[in-house]
Scaffold this motif. Structure first.
Motif, PDB file in Angstrom:
ATOM      1  N   GLN B  42       0.829  -1.209   0.000  1.00 58.67           N
ATOM      2  CA  GLN B  42       0.000   0.000   0.000  1.00 58.67           C
ATOM      3  C   GLN B  42       0.865   1.261   0.000  1.00 58.67           C
ATOM      4  N   MET B  43       1.871   1.234   0.821  1.00 58.56           N
ATOM      5  CA  MET B  43       2.723   2.424   0.933  1.00 58.56           C
ATOM      6  C   MET B  43       3.491   2.662  -0.365  1.00 58.56           C
ATOM      7  N   ILE B  44       3.974   1.573  -0.951  1.00 59.30           N
ATOM      8  CA  ILE B  44       4.704   1.716  -2.219  1.00 59.30           C
ATOM      9  C   ILE B  44       3.764   2.269  -3.288  1.00 59.30           C
ATOM     10  N   GLY B  45       2.567   1.676  -3.366  1.00 63.88           N
ATOM     11  CA  GLY B  45       1.587   2.102  -4.371  1.00 63.88           C
ATOM     12  C   GLY B  45       1.219   3.571  -4.232  1.00 63.88           C
ATOM     13  N   TRP B  46       1.118   4.008  -3.005  1.00 61.43           N
ATOM     14  CA  TRP B  46       0.759   5.401  -2.703  1.00 61.43           C
ATOM     15  C   TRP B  46       1.744   6.373  -3.344  1.00 61.43           C
ATOM     16  N   ARG B  47       3.033   6.078  -3.226  1.00 54.46           N
ATOM     17  CA  ARG B  47       4.021   6.992  -3.787  1.00 54.46           C
ATOM     18  C   ARG B  47       4.174   6.814  -5.302  1.00 54.46           C
ATOM     19  N   LEU B  48       4.031   5.559  -5.746  1.00 51.05           N
ATOM     20  CA  LEU B  48       4.157   5.318  -7.193  1.00 51.05           C
ATOM     21  C   LEU B  48       3.030   6.019  -7.941  1.00 51.05           C
ATOM     22  N   ALA B  49       1.849   6.054  -7.316  1.00 49.89           N
ATOM     23  CA  ALA B  49       0.697   6.712  -7.953  1.00 49.89           C
ATOM     24  C   ALA B  49       0.978   8.203  -8.135  1.00 49.89           C
ATOM     25  N   PRO B  67       1.700  -7.981  -5.618  1.00 48.45           N
ATOM     26  CA  PRO B  67       0.696  -7.035  -5.096  1.00 48.45           C
ATOM     27  C   PRO B  67       0.838  -5.644  -5.714  1.00 48.45           C
ATOM     28  N   ILE B  68       2.059  -5.261  -6.049  1.00 52.88           N
ATOM     29  CA  ILE B  68       2.271  -3.938  -6.646  1.00 52.88           C
ATOM     30  C   ILE B  68       1.679  -3.934  -8.058  1.00 52.88           C
ATOM     31  N   ALA B  69       1.903  -5.029  -8.786  1.00 52.96           N
ATOM     32  CA  ALA B  69       1.350  -5.129 -10.139  1.00 52.96           C
ATOM     33  C   ALA B  69      -0.177  -5.109 -10.073  1.00 52.96           C
ATOM     34  N   ASP B  70      -0.729  -5.793  -9.072  1.00 47.06           N
ATOM     35  CA  ASP B  70      -2.202  -5.792  -8.897  1.00 47.06           C
ATOM     36  C   ASP B  70      -2.716  -4.388  -8.620  1.00 47.06           C
ATOM     37  N   LEU B  71      -1.987  -3.684  -7.757  1.00 46.21           N
ATOM     38  CA  LEU B  71      -2.400  -2.310  -7.420  1.00 46.21           C
ATOM     39  C   LEU B  71      -2.429  -1.438  -8.680  1.00 46.21           C
ATOM     40  N   ALA B  72      -1.392  -1.588  -9.496  1.00 46.88           N
ATOM     41  CA  ALA B  72      -1.315  -0.794 -10.730  1.00 46.88           C
ATOM     42  C   ALA B  72      -2.557  -1.058 -11.583  1.00 46.88           C
ATOM     43  N   ARG B  74      -5.483  -2.184 -10.550  1.00 45.30           N
ATOM     44  CA  ARG B  74      -6.714  -1.698  -9.890  1.00 45.30           C
ATOM     45  C   ARG B  74      -6.918  -0.203 -10.099  1.00 45.30           C
ATOM     46  N   ILE B  75      -5.843   0.533 -10.177  1.00 43.52           N
ATOM     47  CA  ILE B  75      -6.015   1.985 -10.342  1.00 43.52           C
ATOM     48  C   ILE B  75      -5.749   2.429 -11.783  1.00 43.52           C
ATOM     49  N   GLY B  76      -5.684   1.441 -12.675  1.00 46.08           N
ATOM     50  CA  GLY B  76      -5.571   1.751 -14.095  1.00 46.08           C
ATOM     51  C   GLY B  76      -4.243   2.359 -14.495  1.00 46.08           C
ATOM     52  N   ARG B  77      -3.172   1.954 -13.814  1.00 45.56           N
ATOM     53  CA  ARG B  77      -1.856   2.480 -14.193  1.00 45.56           C
ATOM     54  C   ARG B  77      -1.050   1.397 -14.896  1.00 45.56           C
ATOM     55  N   ASP B  78      -0.016   1.856 -15.579  1.00 52.41           N
ATOM     56  CA  ASP B  78       0.815   0.934 -16.332  1.00 52.41           C
ATOM     57  C   ASP B  78       1.675   0.078 -15.380  1.00 52.41           C
ATOM     58  N   LEU B  83       6.391  -0.993 -11.820  1.00 56.01           N
ATOM     59  CA  LEU B  83       7.468  -1.884 -11.358  1.00 56.01           C
ATOM     60  C   LEU B  83       8.855  -1.289 -11.623  1.00 56.01           C
ATOM     61  N   SER B  84       8.956  -0.518 -12.680  1.00 56.17           N
ATOM     62  CA  SER B  84      10.284   0.054 -12.962  1.00 56.17           C
ATOM     63  C   SER B  84      10.609   1.223 -12.032  1.00 56.17           C
ATOM     64  N   SER B  85       9.600   1.652 -11.256  1.00 56.02           N
ATOM     65  CA  SER B  85       9.840   2.786 -10.352  1.00 56.02           C
ATOM     66  C   SER B  85      10.220   2.360  -8.936  1.00 56.02           C
ATOM     67  N   ILE B  86      10.228   1.067  -8.698  1.00 57.49           N
ATOM     68  CA  ILE B  86      10.682   0.588  -7.375  1.00 57.49           C
ATOM     69  C   ILE B  86      12.106   0.083  -7.543  1.00 57.49           C
ATOM     70  N   LEU B  87      12.991   0.596  -6.752  1.00 55.89           N
ATOM     71  CA  LEU B  87      14.403   0.198  -6.836  1.00 55.89           C
ATOM     72  C   LEU B  87      14.737  -0.644  -5.613  1.00 55.89           C
ATOM     73  N   ILE B  88      15.209  -1.836  -5.880  1.00 55.11           N
ATOM     74  CA  ILE B  88      15.426  -2.799  -4.790  1.00 55.11           C
ATOM     75  C   ILE B  88      16.907  -3.137  -4.687  1.00 55.11           C
ATOM     76  N   SER B  89      17.356  -3.308  -3.458  1.00 56.39           N
ATOM     77  CA  SER B  89      18.677  -3.895  -3.244  1.00 56.39           C
ATOM     78  C   SER B  89      18.566  -4.856  -2.080  1.00 56.39           C
TER      79      SER B  89
END
Lengths: 740, 212
Positions: B42-49, B67-72, B74-78, B83-89
């Motif tokens: 939820q928190m990730i989706g909030w900022r990505l939106a 879940p992030i892909a599902d969120l995208a 649900r709110i009609g986003r690409d 996914l390309s906006s989350i940077l993981i290490s």
């Protein structure tokens, strides 16, 4: 004086390294090699200076000088300070002080190198020698080594090992862990003669044991459960009775102990028992050594020689630690600074990149059922071969200089200018294994044939770990991006091979990571050899034709009979060789009784040349099953034959569900047995449906005559083991209730 | 303060977003059960939106892209843009986690300019008893110091952690993070709800009792 022989043991003592040599006549020579180990400190002068000041104030004989070394990742030569300890016994203490300083905020920027290698490793690296090396040593009258001339090389394949006097130590009867059963006598075997020592007479036992040690002076104590039980018990008895216990050859020293540990590897919890290491003599516990278990002493010796880790330590460590030591040796010889602790973190990557890169090998589910005339092709040592072929190494992946040299699919790139440490380590390693395989085929002496086989098998385990270690958290020379590159290449190679075979009209029955099962009517062995050559050429790594199966059977999944399970099959090659994967006869937790039954059934079926003959053998298999069922019915089966061995994944108290494993783990804990995750327990199913849960299964070691076994449950296991062998079991083969 | 949060509540309106969005920046520590990972999505989706990037520092292979892909969706986003906006290490040892926080995080923030940085189970790497406790404590202290400095720059640093394994030492490592946090929340799944409780009291490291 000159002594010629094998380096048997090496450890630090005051003033140098104690070196034990065993000569060809079996005489032992206790020598001293003055040795001053070094480590290095790097970083900005402002950060390093306080640490150097601290070192200069220590009242210890050490020397700090300017030096240079190669930084592993960049390949650049950097200035460092070399700290050389005159006496090796101070090394660990000084390193500990420096590492504490380096992790503090004020130590930020300090890099330590070559500091967490063991002293024997450092000694062997620096002297370019190795455990069990055959050499000529010149010594002075005090036994101090003047020169060591190596008459051996780690790459030799025809080396010999010293003549060893062996004492075997175990508890009487069976190989069950002694603290998982009732009291038994101690057995000592020397020169083929077994002596039994009564545990009740503690003073007498220690006295007799010491006499045996004095009389025979064994080089090797080969024990069963010596690490977790026998040696601690002997030591406790000796302490209680205030008797000496003559385990070490080095006078006035204690046995070296190392803590037990449980760790997670390749999807399972593994328990490493507490270690008991001797000085000047080896103690090897057959139940606490992966290498000895898999490759016997020959494989252990091969690994110790290559890794430069003394034999006793190598016996108790993982093959991963062994190959890391080989890589560290190569780095050391090349002047590369070996970094302390792995600190490199993964570079940030986006989630879509992660989805793309974080994949394993490719698998195509098997086509279910019975197939005739199927060929198997296997990429030979696929992952190591690719690492060598494509220069995959932590310092070559995503280098700053070669962005054009892309890894397929995932976008990482590899260096074309610098040969990586891992490929350089692998090349001679792969060549040595290939040489052993050739020698195994051509050797006429059965003893040497077995020796070559054990040695090549040890190297195989090293190769398996080389890939896994790229993704392992503590691997000194591992990097997750390199791991990702290897699996990306592997997927591409399997796809390329699939395309080739399908384009040539073969039907693919199954494929998993590095192996393919294919068929085309009328294809000869020569045709398959030629196909393998074409695939090898196109894929740039060798694929081998393993043989043609007369038949191979892929049974369905137990949970869904419509799908197959990768790597679960049985088949018979044209030469009659049987190959099993994933079925009861091959699994470690199958009771010996069921394993024997299924093995006998498979032996019968292996006579079949085709499906018709296979089905014609059904009555014979039924007869075997009935014989075994009759034995169950008549209770002519020992409890040992029915024992199920399971590895516990948690401490007994942590089990929530009352599985049979949990019930027995709790029973053993209740009897005072200390169990840790990863330990193995053995039990017999006594009454699988008992209302009192603790009556459902009992620990094998404590079960007494008042307990029977659950014949119905074992019968169902027998039926299952038989049913696997038939793709479509006819109704008459279904279980019939024969038991009361 | 107790807050309940329905698992299928409208996106980006209620907690945990509201709990963080009021902060100018700072460290928020969420300690609890598997509900943590729903909150993190939820928190990730909030900022990505809001077309921002999010940094995700993973100490226990917790990142789940689905879940992030599902969120995208649900709110009609690409989906791929999300996914390309989350940077993981990922880090597997306390030394790696410390390097990640003290060296790589600053570089990542400068390059990607996230408002939100999530740390998933960073303490899992510090519970490794193969490393001496003194060393782990020193490393964690350095890492926490860096996080506090980043938080003062206006970044929301959200630390998600499961309860520590039962040992005095593990508890004291958690206490070090708690003491540095500006807000503390415990999180629990309760049937179809997530119960979030704010804890105001900063807890000092427990006193050692008995023999070691």
């Amino acid at each position: 004086m000159k002594i010629t022989g094998w380096i048997f043991d090496v450890y630090a003592v005051d003033g140098g390294m104690r070196v034990w040599i065993i000569d060809p006549e079996g005489r032992k020579h206790r020598l001293l090699d003055p040795f001053s180990p070094s480590f290095y400190i790097g970083g900005p002068p402002a950060a390093v200076r306080p640490l150097l000041t601290f070192l200069s104030r220590l009242n210890l004989p050490l020397e700090v000088t300017r030096a240079e070394g190669i930084e592993f990742y960049s390949g650049k030569t950097i200035p460092v300070m070399r700290v050389r300890l005159t006496n090796p016994i101070h090394f660990t203490k000084v390193v500990r002080w420096c590492t504490s300083a380096a992790v503090k905020p004020e130590g930020s920027g300090i890099s330590l190198y070559n500091c967490d290698l063991s002293l024997p490793q450092l000694y062997f690296f620096e002297r370019k020698s190795f455990p069990l090396a055959y050499c000529e040593v010149e010594v002075d009258p005090c036994g101090t080594i003047q020169t060591v001339g190596l008459l051996d090389s780690i790459w030799r394949t025809d080396y010999t090992t010293p003549p060893l006097t062996t004492l075997t130590l175990r508890m009487e009867g069976g190989s069950i862990r002694p603290d998982h059963t009732g009291p038994r006598r101690l057995e000592v075997v020397l020169d083929g003669r077994t002596t039994c020592l009564e545990a009740e007479d503690e003073a007498g036992l220690i006295d007799r044991f010491d006499r045996l040690m004095l009389r025979h002076d064994p080089d090797l104590i080969l024990s069963e459960w010596g690490d977790p039980y026998l040696l601690p018990r002997l030591m406790a008895m000796a302490k209680k009775k205030r008797f000496p216990l003559l385990l070490n050859r080095e006078p006035d020293t204690g046995v070296i102990t190392r803590r037990e540990r449980s760790y997670f590897t390749y999807g399972q919890v593994v328990h490493q028992a507490q270690a008991h290491l001797l000085l000047g003599r080896w103690h090897i516990d057959l139940h606490n050594s992966f290498l000895v278990d898999q490759t016997e002493l020959e494989g252990l010796f091969e690994f110790a020689r290559l890794s430069k880790i003394p034999v006793q330590q190598m016996a108790r460590t993982t093959t991963g630690t062994g190959i890391t030591s080989m890589q560290m040796d190569l780095a050391f010889q090349d002047g590369i600074l070996i970094p302390w602790r792995k600190q490199e973190s993964e570079a940030f990557k986006s989630a879509d990149q992660l989805l793309l890169t974080d994949k394993g090998g490719l698998t195509y589910a098997p086509k279910l059922g019975f197939h005739e005339e199927v060929a198997e092709l296997d990429f030979a040592s696929m992952y190591p071969a690719m690492m060598a072929r494509y220069n995959i190494s932590p310092e070559t992946i995503n280098c700053p200089c070669c962005p054009h040299n892309l890894v397929p699919e995932i976008g990482h790139h590899l260096c074309t200018k610098r040969r990586g440490l891992i490929p350089r380590f692998l090349e001679p390693f792969l060549a040595k294994r290939a040489a052993y395989k050739r020698l195994k085929k051509t050797a006429t002496d059965p003893e040497w044939k077995a020796r070559y086989d054990a040695r090549q098998s040890a190297l195989k385990w090293g190769m398996v770990t080389t890939f896994g270690y790229q993704g392992y958290k503590n691997a000194r020379f591992g990097k997750i991006e390199a791991h990702e590159a290897i699996t990306a290449y592997a997927r591409e190679k399997l796809l390329q091979a699939k395309e080739i075979v399908e384009a040539e009209g073969f039907e693919m029955i199954h494929a998993i990571v590095d192996s393919l099962w294919i068929k085309k009517p009328g294809t000869t062995e020569a045709d398959y050899e030629a196909l393998a050559e074409r695939i090898s050429k196109r894929c740039e790594i060798p694929i081998a034709f393993e043989g043609i199966y007369r038949w191979v059977l892929f049974p369905p999944s137990k949970s869904d009979r419509e799908i197959g399970v990768p790597n679960r099959y049985l088949g018979v090659f044209r030469n009659g060789e049987v190959k099993l994967r994933g079925i009861e006869a091959r699994r470690g937790d199958t009771p010996p009784f069921i394993r024997a039954a299924q093995t006998e059934m498979i032996e019968t079926l292996s006579q079949a040349k085709n499906r018709e003959e296979y089905e014609g053998l059904l009555p014979d298999v039924e007869a075997i099953r009935e014989t075994y069922r009759e034995r169950l019915k008549a209770r002519r089966v020992s409890l040992w034959e029915l024992a199920i061995a399971k590895t516990i994944s948690k401490s007994p108290g942590e089990y929530q569900k009352e599985s049979l494993t949990a019930i027995v783990a709790k029973e053993l804990a209740g009897r005072g047995v200390r169990l840790s995750p990863g330990q193995s327990i053995s039990y017999v199913i006594t009454d699988a449906k008992a209302r009192v849960k603790s009556d459902r299964a009992r620990a094998l070691g404590f079960i007494d005559g008042s307990w029977g076994f659950d014949a119905e449950k074992y019968e169902s296991l027998l039926i299952q083991a038989a049913e696997v062998l038939f793709p479509d079991p006819p109704d008459r083969f279904r279980q019939r209730k024969l038991l009361p | 303060m107790d807050t309940t949060y329905e698992i299928d509540a409208p996106l980006f309106s209620g907690p945990p977003v509201s709990l963080i969005s009021g902060m100018p920046g700072g460290i928020a520590l969420f300690c609890g059960d598997a509900a943590l990972w729903l909150l993190s999505a939820q928190m990730i989706g909030w900022r990505l939106a809001r077309s921002e990037r999010v940094l995700f520092l993973d100490g226990d292979n917790r990142f789940n892209p689905y879940p992030i892909a599902d969120l995208a969706k649900r709110i009609g986003r690409d989906r791929s843009l999300f996914l390309s906006s989350i940077l993981i290490s990922r880090a597997a040892t306390c030394h790696q986690m410390t390097t990640l926080i003290t060296r790589q995080l600053g570089i990542g923030i400068a390059r990607h300019r996230p408002r939100l940085v999530l740390l998933a189970e960073p303490l899992a790497t510090f519970y490794d008893e193969a490393v001496s406790f003194t060393e782990r404590k020193t490393l964690l202290s350095r890492a926490v110091g860096t996080l506090a400095r980043q938080a003062r720059e206006g970044i929301w640093i959200v630390v998600l952690t499961s309860p520590p394994p039962p040992s005095h030492k593990s508890a004291s490592l958690l206490s070090m993070v708690r003491n540095a946090a500006d807000r503390l929340f415990s999180v629990r799944t309760n049937e179809n709800e997530i119960l979030i409780r704010e804890e105001n009291a900063v807890i000092a490291p427990p006193h050692r009792t008995g023999r070691r």
